[in-house]
Design an enzyme around this catalytic site. Structure first.
Site, mmCIF file in Angstrom:
data_model
loop_
_atom_site.group_PDB
_atom_site.id
_atom_site.type_symbol
_atom_site.label_atom_id
_atom_site.label_comp_id
_atom_site.label_asym_id
_atom_site.label_seq_id
_atom_site.Cartn_x
_atom_site.Cartn_y
_atom_site.Cartn_z
ATOM 1 C CB CYS A 8 -13.771 -3.364 17.521
ATOM 2 S SG CYS A 8 -14.630 -4.566 18.504
ATOM 3 C CG ASP A 9 -11.014 1.274 13.607
ATOM 4 O OD1 ASP A 9 -10.394 2.199 14.180
ATOM 5 O OD2 ASP A 9 -10.630 0.748 12.572
#
Lengths: 379, 379
Positions: free
Chosen positions: A327-328
Site C-alpha cells: 500500500c506504500d
C-alpha cells in the site's frame, strides 16, 4: 538465467515471490576473480547474501569472509568457517560486538577514527587493525557516501597510534563504490594508499596488505568491464606504486560474487492503465517491491532485466511503470526509467528478474503490509 | 515521552534497539478522533503497526480495521476481530488474496481500475466495493505518488460497471497524503467525491460512504493542526457539498493512531568527527537506521525528535550527521538536516527517538548486515 534455474522453476513451480540462486555461478565467479588477481586474498562480503549454502560453497573453495556483526559471525561459524578466516570490516561496531568477536577468535578489524581505535584497544587487545580511507566514487552506480573512511593524513597518524595502543597496524582499505564500472577508480585509490604505506615504512611500520574492498560490478542491462580488465588495472597500479616489495591485495567482493547467480521469480498482481488513455504508460504491479527485497531500486539506481512469458511472441511492447505490492506509495520500482514489457502482460503472469542474487534477501522487511519475507532456494 | 514509557525504560533497561509503545496513548487518540468526527466509522490502518496488543485495544474501543494482505487478515482474526469489521482497502490484490478474504468473510473491498473490479467479481462475487480517486497531495510530508487512484470520470463509469458485474457499489475513497498538515486538503477532495456521488445518484446508485483514508499527522518537531481542526474542516466541506442527506464518513487512520504512542530506544555506537576539523559536523552512528525500521527518514522526509541523557546539562550542542549501524552507505538518517546534539554524546549513550509508534516495526529488515529485527514492548 542459467539452465539449472530455468529447470528448477519449470519443474518446481515455486510460490512467488522467491529467490533462486545457482551455486555453480558463485563458483565460476570465485575462480574468475582468483584468476584475474592470483596473489590476492578474497574475503567474501557476507552481507551481500549470508545464505549458509553460499558460505559453505565459498569456504570449500578457500575463500575468507568479511562480516559486519555478531549475527554474521555466528552464521559463518555455524557454516564451519574458522574464526581466523573472518575479518570484521565494518568500521562502526558497538563494544559488545567487538568483545564478542574477540572472544570468538577474530583477529582482524577495520577502523577509521580514533574513537573506534580506542574501543578496539580496550575490547580486542592486541588485535590486527586496518584503516579505511575515504576515496572518491566516480563511476559507481551505487556510490558510497561519506559515511566511512578518513583522510590520508589521519590514516597515517592513526596507524601509528594503533601501534602505541598495543594493536598491530597491518593494512589500509578503501572502497571505490558498489557496482563500479570504471577500472581506473582502483588506480587512483591505490596511489593514495601507496603514499601512506611508504610514509609509514619510513616510521618503521610495514603494512601487510591493501584491502581494496568490493565494487566489482554485476551485469544488469548495460555493458561492464570484464574482471580481467579490473585485474589488469589493479596489477598495473600496484606495479607502478610498489616497484620493490608490494603489500598483499585483499578483496571484499559481495555483489560480484553472487549477484549474477540469482533470479527473483515474481508474479504480476495487476496490469492496468488505470483510467489513463492509450498513450499513458501501463502500471504493472509485481508481488515483490522495494520493501520485499528490491531496495536497491531506490532512486532507480540499479536497473534490473525482466523476462516475461511473452518475450518470444508478442504483438509489441510498451513502456510500463513497475511497482511493488504494498500500500506504500513509495513502493515503486521504476517510474522515471520506464520498462518496456509485452502488451500481453496480465495479472497472474510470472516474471523473472535477473541478477538479483546480491542485496535482496536481507533487505526484505520482516512483514510490511503483512507480506512474509520471500522464499529462497539455493540449488 | 509518556511517564509510563520513561518508567519502563528506567526500570527494565531493555536491550537496544527497541520500540516501546504506550497503549493508553492509542486510546487517547481514538477518543480524540471519534470526538472530532462523531458520526464517522474508524478503520484502523493495520499496516501502521500490526501488533496484536494494539489491535485488541482498538477492537475493545469499537474500531473497525483496514487490512492490506492475507497476513493482516490472519493477525486481525487471531486478535478476535470479526471479519465483518475488516475492509480490504488495498486496491492491488492478487486473486488468491481476494479469494482468501472472501472465504474468511470479508465483504468490503477497494479498487481503482477495471481489471481489479473484474478480479473481485470473479473471486469475491457479490461483495461491496469502493473506488479510490487520485487526489493532489499538497501539504503532505509523505505525499503519495500516482500509484493509486483513478480519475473522477473513470470512477463514475467503474462504479456503474460494478453494479453490472453483480457487485455492490457502496463508496468512494481518497487519500490526501500521509502526515498531511493542511486541513483544506480534505475539502478539495470531498468536493470531487461529492460530484461523482450526485451524478451516480441520478443513475440510481446511492453510495453509502466516502472513505477519507488516513493522513492525519503525528507531532514530530513542527506544529500541526489539532484533530478538531481537521474535524471542523471536514464537517464544513460535507455540509457544503451534501446539503441534504450525506453519506457516512469512513476514516483509515494509521500514523495518527499510533505514531505518538511509541518511542524507539537506541544506543550510540560511535560518535566522531572522523578526521574532520572542529568546524565539521560530528558523525553519530546509532544502532537503528533506515534498514532497522526508520525507513521513513528516506529523503529526510520525516524528521524525528531525539532525547539524549545530556539534554539537561550540556556545555553546548553542535550539528550532527545521524547514521544507522549497517555497512550500507545509504543507511544515513539525516545528512542535509543536521541534528543538534550535546557535545557530550559518546558511544554507549542511550537516545530516545520520539513519535515512532507507526511505520517502524514492520519496515525493519529481516536481518540486513546480520542485525536482528528490533524488539517491541507494548505496555
Amino acid at each position: 538465467m542459467t539452465p539449472k534455474i530455468a529447470q528448477f522453476l519449470a519443474e518446481q513451480k515455486p510460490a512467488t515471490p522467491c529467490l533462486v540462486v545457482d551455486l555453480s555461478c558463485v563458483r565460476t565467479q570465485y575462480h574468475a576473480l582468483h584468476g584475474a588477481l592470483p596473489s590476492s586474498r578474497i574475503h567474501y562480503a557476507v552481507k551481500a547474501n549470508p545464505a549458509p549454502a553460499i558460505l559453505r560453497e565459498l569456504h570449500a573453495l578457500g575463500s575468507f569472509f568479511d562480516i559486519a556483526s555478531p549475527g554474521e559471525i555466528d552464521i559463518c561459524l555455524e557454516a564451519g568457517i574458522p574464526a581466523q578466516k573472518l575479518s570484521f570490516g565494518h568500521t562502526v561496531k558497538n563494544v559488545r560486538s567487538i568483545a564478542y568477536a574477540h572472544q570468538k577468535g577474530l583477529t582482524l578489524y577495520a577502523f577509521d577514527c580514533l574513537e573506534e581505535l580506542e574501543k578496539l584497544a580496550e575490547h580486542a587487545p592486541g588485535c590486527e587493525v586496518f584503516c579505511r580511507l575515504g576515496v572518491v566514487n566516480t563511476g559507481a552506480q551505487w556510490p558510497l557516501s561519506r559515511k566511512f573512511g578518513t583522510t590520508p593524513e589521519s590514516a597515517f597518524t592513526l596507524l601509528q597510534k594503533a601501534h602505541e595502543l598495543g594493536l598491530k597496524p597491518v593494512g589500509l582499505s578503501f572502497h571505490v563504490g558498489s557496482q563500479q564500472t570504471n577500472t581506473e577508480a582502483y588506480g587512483d585509490a591505490i596511489a593514495q594508499a601507496a603514499g601512506i604505506y611508504h610514509r609509514l615504512k619510513k616510521q618503521g611500520i610495514t603494512l601487510d596488505f591493501i584491502n581494496m574492498g568490493g565494487g566489482f560490478p554485476t551485469y544488469y542491462n548495460s555493458p561492464i568491464p570484464s574482471i580481467d580488465q579490473f585485474g589488469q588495472a589493479i596489477t598495473k597500479a600496484m606495479n607502478t606504486h610498489f616497484p620493490d616489495t608490494a603489500p598483499r591485495i585483499l578483496l571484499e567482493p559481495g555483489r560480484y560474487m553472487v549477484g549474477s547467480a540469482g533470479v527473483v521469480h515474481t508474479e504480476v498482481v495487476l496490469a492496468s492503465r488505470r483510467g489513463g488513455g492509450d498513450g499513458d504508460p501501463r502500471w504493472v504491479y509485481l508481488d515483490i517491491g522495494r520493501f520485499g527485497g528490491l531496495a536497491e531500486t531506490e532512486g532507480e539506481s540499479i536497473r534490473y532485466t525482466f523476462q516475461t512469458p511473452h518475450d518470444e511472441e508478442t504483438s509489441g511492447t510498451s513502456p510500463c511503470i513497475l511497482a511493488g505490492p504494498s500500500c506504500d506509495s513509495m513502493d515503486v520500482l521504476y517510474e522515471k526509467n520506464l520498462i518496456p514489457l509485452p502488451d500481453e502482460i496480465k495479472a497472474g503472469d510470472r516474471i523473472n528478474i535477473l541478477a538479483t542474487g546480491a542485496y535482496v534477501s536481507t533487505y526484505c522487511s520482516t512483514g510490511f503490509n503483512g507480506f512474509p519475507p520471500l522464499d529462497e532456494y539455493y540449488i
